[in-house]
Design a protein around this motif. Sequence first.
Motif, PDB file in Angstrom:
ATOM      1  N   GLY A 109       0.788  -1.227   0.000  1.00 27.98           N
ATOM      2  CA  GLY A 109       0.000   0.000   0.000  1.00 27.98           C
ATOM      3  C   GLY A 109       0.816   1.271   0.000  1.00 27.98           C
ATOM      4  O   GLY A 109       0.291   2.356   0.279  1.00 27.98           O
ATOM      5  N   HIS A 110       2.115   1.169  -0.332  1.00 28.34           N
ATOM      6  CA  HIS A 110       2.999   2.331  -0.308  1.00 28.34           C
ATOM      7  C   HIS A 110       3.570   2.632  -1.692  1.00 28.34           C
ATOM      8  O   HIS A 110       3.607   1.766  -2.567  1.00 28.34           O
ATOM      9  N   ASP A 111       4.036   3.860  -1.866  1.00 26.75           N
ATOM     10  CA  ASP A 111       4.756   4.264  -3.072  1.00 26.75           C
ATOM     11  C   ASP A 111       6.246   4.336  -2.757  1.00 26.75           C
ATOM     12  O   ASP A 111       6.639   4.603  -1.617  1.00 26.75           O
ATOM     13  N   MET A 112       7.073   4.127  -3.770  1.00 27.19           N
ATOM     14  CA  MET A 112       8.521   4.166  -3.583  1.00 27.19           C
ATOM     15  C   MET A 112       9.106   5.436  -4.182  1.00 27.19           C
ATOM     16  O   MET A 112       8.789   5.807  -5.311  1.00 27.19           O
ATOM     17  N   ALA A 113       9.980   6.096  -3.414  1.00 29.82           N
ATOM     18  CA  ALA A 113      10.716   7.261  -3.898  1.00 29.82           C
ATOM     19  C   ALA A 113      12.202   6.918  -3.856  1.00 29.82           C
ATOM     20  O   ALA A 113      12.829   6.985  -2.797  1.00 29.82           O
ATOM     21  N   PRO A 114      12.791   6.503  -5.002  1.00 25.47           N
ATOM     22  CA  PRO A 114      14.211   6.128  -4.996  1.00 25.47           C
ATOM     23  C   PRO A 114      15.127   7.338  -4.862  1.00 25.47           C
ATOM     24  O   PRO A 114      14.865   8.396  -5.441  1.00 25.47           O
ATOM     25  N   ILE A 115      16.176   7.175  -4.075  1.00 23.86           N
ATOM     26  CA  ILE A 115      17.193   8.213  -3.901  1.00 23.86           C
ATOM     27  C   ILE A 115      18.530   7.579  -4.266  1.00 23.86           C
ATOM     28  O   ILE A 115      19.017   6.680  -3.574  1.00 23.86           O
ATOM     29  N   TYR A 116      19.123   8.027  -5.373  1.00 24.66           N
ATOM     30  CA  TYR A 116      20.328   7.391  -5.905  1.00 24.66           C
ATOM     31  C   TYR A 116      21.587   7.998  -5.293  1.00 24.66           C
ATOM     32  O   TYR A 116      21.738   9.223  -5.230  1.00 24.66           O
ATOM     33  N   VAL A 117      22.480   7.124  -4.851  1.00 26.61           N
ATOM     34  CA  VAL A 117      23.732   7.550  -4.221  1.00 26.61           C
ATOM     35  C   VAL A 117      24.846   6.624  -4.701  1.00 26.61           C
ATOM     36  O   VAL A 117      24.578   5.536  -5.216  1.00 26.61           O
ATOM     37  N   PRO A 118      26.116   7.033  -4.544  1.00 23.49           N
ATOM     38  CA  PRO A 118      27.205   6.083  -4.807  1.00 23.49           C
ATOM     39  C   PRO A 118      27.006   4.838  -3.953  1.00 23.49           C
ATOM     40  O   PRO A 118      26.646   4.931  -2.775  1.00 23.49           O
ATOM     41  N   PHE A 119      27.238   3.665  -4.554  1.00 29.32           N
ATOM     42  CA  PHE A 119      26.927   2.401  -3.888  1.00 29.32           C
ATOM     43  C   PHE A 119      27.539   2.308  -2.495  1.00 29.32           C
ATOM     44  O   PHE A 119      26.911   1.840  -1.552  1.00 29.32           O
ATOM     45  N   GLY A 120      28.762   2.767  -2.326  1.00 32.64           N
ATOM     46  CA  GLY A 120      29.443   2.633  -1.048  1.00 32.64           C
ATOM     47  C   GLY A 120      28.872   3.486   0.071  1.00 32.64           C
ATOM     48  O   GLY A 120      29.249   3.323   1.236  1.00 32.64           O
ATOM     49  N   ARG A 121      27.947   4.400  -0.243  1.00 32.92           N
ATOM     50  CA  ARG A 121      27.417   5.309   0.776  1.00 32.92           C
ATOM     51  C   ARG A 121      26.099   4.835   1.381  1.00 32.92           C
ATOM     52  O   ARG A 121      25.623   5.423   2.361  1.00 32.92           O
ATOM     53  N   THR A 122      25.497   3.805   0.829  1.00 36.16           N
ATOM     54  CA  THR A 122      24.170   3.393   1.293  1.00 36.16           C
ATOM     55  C   THR A 122      24.152   3.066   2.779  1.00 36.16           C
ATOM     56  O   THR A 122      23.280   3.529   3.522  1.00 36.16           O
ATOM     57  N   ALA A 123      25.120   2.273   3.240  1.00 35.66           N
ATOM     58  CA  ALA A 123      25.143   1.867   4.646  1.00 35.66           C
ATOM     59  C   ALA A 123      25.301   3.067   5.570  1.00 35.66           C
ATOM     60  O   ALA A 123      24.606   3.179   6.591  1.00 35.66           O
ATOM     61  N   SER A 124      26.208   3.990   5.236  1.00 38.80           N
ATOM     62  CA  SER A 124      26.437   5.150   6.105  1.00 38.80           C
ATOM     63  C   SER A 124      25.215   6.055   6.152  1.00 38.80           C
ATOM     64  O   SER A 124      24.887   6.625   7.204  1.00 38.80           O
ATOM     65  N   ILE A 125      24.511   6.189   5.037  1.00 38.13           N
ATOM     66  CA  ILE A 125      23.291   7.003   5.012  1.00 38.13           C
ATOM     67  C   ILE A 125      22.219   6.375   5.895  1.00 38.13           C
ATOM     68  O   ILE A 125      21.529   7.063   6.653  1.00 38.13           O
ATOM     69  N   MET A 126      22.085   5.055   5.835  1.00 41.21           N
ATOM     70  CA  MET A 126      21.093   4.385   6.666  1.00 41.21           C
ATOM     71  C   MET A 126      21.431   4.504   8.144  1.00 41.21           C
ATOM     72  O   MET A 126      20.539   4.628   8.992  1.00 41.21           O
ATOM     73  N   LYS A 127      22.713   4.482   8.478  1.00 42.17           N
ATOM     74  CA  LYS A 127      23.118   4.598   9.884  1.00 42.17           C
ATOM     75  C   LYS A 127      22.782   5.975  10.453  1.00 42.17           C
ATOM     76  O   LYS A 127      22.494   6.114  11.640  1.00 42.17           O
ATOM     77  N   LYS A 128      22.811   6.994   9.597  1.00 38.57           N
ATOM     78  CA  LYS A 128      22.490   8.348  10.056  1.00 38.57           C
ATOM     79  C   LYS A 128      21.006   8.519  10.335  1.00 38.57           C
ATOM     80  O   LYS A 128      20.600   9.429  11.052  1.00 38.57           O
ATOM     81  N   GLY A 129      20.182   7.656   9.749  1.00 37.65           N
ATOM     82  CA  GLY A 129      18.744   7.738   9.953  1.00 37.65           C
ATOM     83  C   GLY A 129      18.086   8.704   8.984  1.00 37.65           C
ATOM     84  O   GLY A 129      18.747   9.432   8.244  1.00 37.65           O
ATOM     85  N   GLY A 130      16.763   8.695   8.985  1.00 33.48           N
ATOM     86  CA  GLY A 130      16.012   9.610   8.137  1.00 33.48           C
ATOM     87  C   GLY A 130      15.517   8.996   6.850  1.00 33.48           C
ATOM     88  O   GLY A 130      14.638   9.554   6.189  1.00 33.48           O
ATOM     89  N   MET A 131      16.076   7.849   6.453  1.00 34.29           N
ATOM     90  CA  MET A 131      15.631   7.150   5.255  1.00 34.29           C
ATOM     91  C   MET A 131      14.933   5.853   5.660  1.00 34.29           C
ATOM     92  O   MET A 131      15.274   5.239   6.666  1.00 34.29           O
ATOM     93  N   ASP A 132      13.965   5.441   4.855  1.00 34.16           N
ATOM     94  CA  ASP A 132      13.168   4.271   5.221  1.00 34.16           C
ATOM     95  C   ASP A 132      13.857   2.947   4.899  1.00 34.16           C
ATOM     96  O   ASP A 132      13.844   2.018   5.704  1.00 34.16           O
ATOM     97  N   ILE A 133      14.444   2.860   3.698  1.00 36.85           N
ATOM     98  CA  ILE A 133      15.010   1.590   3.227  1.00 36.85           C
ATOM     99  C   ILE A 133      16.325   1.851   2.500  1.00 36.85           C
ATOM    100  O   ILE A 133      16.458   2.838   1.771  1.00 36.85           O
ATOM    101  N   GLY A 134      17.287   0.967   2.689  1.00 36.01           N
ATOM    102  CA  GLY A 134      18.526   0.981   1.917  1.00 36.01           C
ATOM    103  C   GLY A 134      18.678  -0.363   1.226  1.00 36.01           C
ATOM    104  O   GLY A 134      18.498  -1.410   1.860  1.00 36.01           O
ATOM    105  N   LEU A 135      18.993  -0.353  -0.056  1.00 33.34           N
ATOM    106  CA  LEU A 135      19.056  -1.597  -0.825  1.00 33.34           C
ATOM    107  C   LEU A 135      20.477  -2.139  -0.953  1.00 33.34           C
ATOM    108  O   LEU A 135      21.456  -1.430  -0.752  1.00 33.34           O
ATOM    109  N   THR A 136      20.553  -3.414  -1.288  1.00 29.98           N
ATOM    110  CA  THR A 136      21.786  -4.125  -1.639  1.00 29.98           C
ATOM    111  C   THR A 136      22.811  -4.079  -0.507  1.00 29.98           C
ATOM    112  O   THR A 136      23.953  -3.655  -0.681  1.00 29.98           O
TER     113      THR A 136
END
Length: 255
Positions: free
Chosen positions: A55-82
């Motif tokens: 029941g949700h919509d997806m809003a992709p936010i593209y970043v350099p692959f190596g930054r996904t984990a650090s962005i998720m650790k900072k909080g504020g984003m719902d999902i991080g892939l791969t």
Amino acid sequence: MHYIVVLFIILFSSNAAFAKQIEVVVGWTKPPYVISEQDSGFELELVRAILLEMGHDMAPIYVPFGRTASIMKKGGMDIGLTLNPGHDIDPAILTDAYVYYQNVAVSRTDRNFEINEIQDLLGHSVIAFQTAISVLGEEFKNTLAHQKNYMELAQQDRQVSLLLLGSVDVVVLDRNIFEYVKHQLPVEKQHDTKIHELFPVSAYSAAISDEQLRNQFNEVLALFIKDGRYQSLLDKFGLFNFIEDQPMQPAKKLN
């Protein structure tokens, strides 16, 4: 009639209250898994379909692959892939595996390199995908981390081009990404290549901090695998179903 209209408005408002736009952190283009310029690729279409089922919509936010984990650790984003436990991420927030990569080493056939194990990469110039040192195991890390002729690139199309041009001896990346990128290049830039299977299949999950959202994601993912929608997406992008080769894991407890 008035009662029916009021009931419809109440139901619509209730559904809208629970629906939300989910911000999903996605590593830059890794076709056929992620094709950012088209908002497409296996991973994007799978996760979009799962969220839509929820029941949700997806809003992709593209970043350099190596930054996904650090962005998720900072909080504020719902999902991080791969992501997987090899990344700097809390394993407790990872979903069940939703995609599998088969990382390989690739060389040009005319170089006649004998590469049968990771140690054989020593003495060669090697370009790998970003975070390879973190996720390809201790032997790979200990062998190449301090080699001057080893580097990592976010742009995997550039990896392939450098290999085919002869500017680098070996590239390390997913087999499907390599084949996809190679066959997008003009015929005159093609060269015969050799695949060296040095690594096991790698499972990747999504990082979802919200426990309820994570549990729902796992439930819908399992449904997609069971009812064939997962296989249909694999077929669309020409990917092998590695899930069938994985040992059965006990279901994660839903709290």
